[in-house]
Design an enzyme around this catalytic site. Structure first.
Site, PDB file in Angstrom:
ATOM      1  N   LEU A   6     -56.275  23.943  30.951  1.00  0.00           N
ATOM      2  CA  LEU A   6     -55.623  23.145  29.911  1.00  0.00           C
ATOM      3  C   LEU A   6     -54.659  22.163  30.560  1.00  0.00           C
ATOM      4  CD1 LEU A   6     -54.957  22.688  26.857  1.00  0.00           C
ATOM      5  CD2 LEU A   6     -53.170  24.423  27.138  1.00  0.00           C
ATOM      6  N   PHE A  18     -53.880  26.499  33.709  1.00  0.00           N
ATOM      7  CA  PHE A  18     -52.942  25.574  33.065  1.00  0.00           C
ATOM      8  C   PHE A  18     -52.417  24.574  34.085  1.00  0.00           C
ATOM      9  CE2 PHE A  18     -53.076  29.452  30.699  1.00  0.00           C
ATOM     10  CZ  PHE A  18     -53.056  29.055  29.368  1.00  0.00           C
ATOM     11  N   LYS A  19     -52.724  23.302  33.846  1.00  0.00           N
ATOM     12  CA  LYS A  19     -52.196  22.221  34.688  1.00  0.00           C
ATOM     13  C   LYS A  19     -51.001  21.620  33.957  1.00  0.00           C
ATOM     14  CE  LYS A  19     -53.485  17.728  36.672  1.00  0.00           C
ATOM     15  NZ  LYS A  19     -54.453  16.605  36.579  1.00  0.00           N
ATOM     16  N   ILE A  20     -49.821  21.854  34.509  1.00  0.00           N
ATOM     17  CA  ILE A  20     -48.596  21.425  33.857  1.00  0.00           C
ATOM     18  C   ILE A  20     -48.065  20.183  34.575  1.00  0.00           C
ATOM     19  CG2 ILE A  20     -46.314  22.109  33.068  1.00  0.00           C
ATOM     20  CD1 ILE A  20     -48.594  23.807  31.903  1.00  0.00           C
TER      21      ILE A  20
END
Length: 305
Positions: free
Chosen positions: A138, A166-168
């Site tokens: 995401l 999760f790519k933040i």
């Protein structure tokens, strides 16, 4: 590599001829370069791939040629974002059928005002994963204009277990990563850094297990990850200090055009063209980028020579 995916999974640029047509051979050469850069996976059709400037037919063509050229040497991650759940699911199934190992997706949005609510997002991602059976990373980035809280992302990971990466890349990424890892526990399989690794050290300290950079210098960034994972933070910080000037220059001055410019300079591709309405780098800006690259001698600057 098999799950859990970690390490450096850079974004491949999409290569065009000077007239804007797809450069098929150029795109294949980029795949080969990236494998030689020692990447742990390749992400295609992302925002840094100019995915918003490709037709559906071109998207399919790039996806298939990329997966075929990589030929299983590293996992290929396909970006399948779309506001329409139906279209996103169809893209996901096509990616799985073609041999992709993972998807990257942004939350559904369109323009400045069309957004799904939290329940709508959960239903969206469930439909996509049901269609393909692939894990999803995401992408939490300002471009979508969607604010996803840590409690929501944890809920999403638990209700749609294939959404486990999760790519933040938001302001305060390290703090958000730290909170996500703590709250999500085993549901958060892969917390990733993004935004060209501009906050990489802080994000690794917060628990990130990988990064998704551009394809400009992944061969120089991977040793930072390796040193940090081995517990040698001092070495990781020293290596990061060497590449931070060009990362900053890419992030603040060049954006998605940086990897193409370095690849063109290194003989990997014939044209660094971007599609209108994007514009080429100013000659002086490009000159500054290449000057920094020459000091580091990344593989992209010499692979094609």
């Amino acid at each position: 590599m098999t799950e859990p995916y970690k390490g450096i999974l850079p974004i491949a640029p999409t290569i065009f001829h000077d007239n804007g047509d797809l450069d098929i051979e150029g795109n294949k050469r980029v795949m080969d370069l990236m494998v030689d850069q020692g990447v742990d996976g390749i992400c295609i059709l992302a925002n840094f791939s100019e995915q918003f400037l490709l037709t559906d037919e071109e998207r399919d063509q790039v996806m298939r040629l990329s997966i075929e050229e990589v030929a299983g040497r590293v996992p290929v991650i396909v970006t399948t974002s779309h506001f329409s759940t139906r279209i996103a699911a169809a893209r996901a199934k096509a990616a799985a059928d073609a041999g992709a190992k993972m998807l990257m997706m942004m939350p559904p949005y369109h323009g400045a005002l069309l957004r799904a609510d939290e329940q709508g997002m959960i239903e969206h991602f469930k439909a996509v994963t049901d269609a393909c059976g692939l894990p999803v990373i995401l992408q939490d980035a300002p471009l979508s204009g969607v604010t996803m809280t840590v409690p929501f992302m944890v809920r999403l990971a638990k209700e749609v277990p294939l959404v486990r990466y999760f790519k933040i890349e938001v302001p305060g990424t390290a703090n958000k990563l730290r909170a996500l890892i703590e709250a999500g526990g085993e549901a958060v399989v892969g917390p990733f850094d993004g935004e060209e690794a501009i906050t990489l050290m802080a994000d690794l300290d917060a628990g990130a297990t990988g990064t998704m950079t551009s394809a400009m210098i992944p061969d120089l960034i991977k040793p930072i990850l390796a040193a940090h994972a081995a517990g040698d933070r001092k070495q990781a910080a020293a290596l990061y200090a060497k590449v931070l000037p060009i990362i900053n220059y890419e992030n603040r001055q060049c954006g998605l055009r940086s990897a193409k410019a370095v690849m063109k300079e290194g003989g990997v591709i014939r044209s660094e063209a971007v599609r209108h309405p994007l514009t080429p780098l100013h000659p002086k800006t490009r000159e500054g980028l290449i000057e920094l690259a020459r000091e580091l001698d990344p593989l992209a600057l010499r692979w094609g020579k």
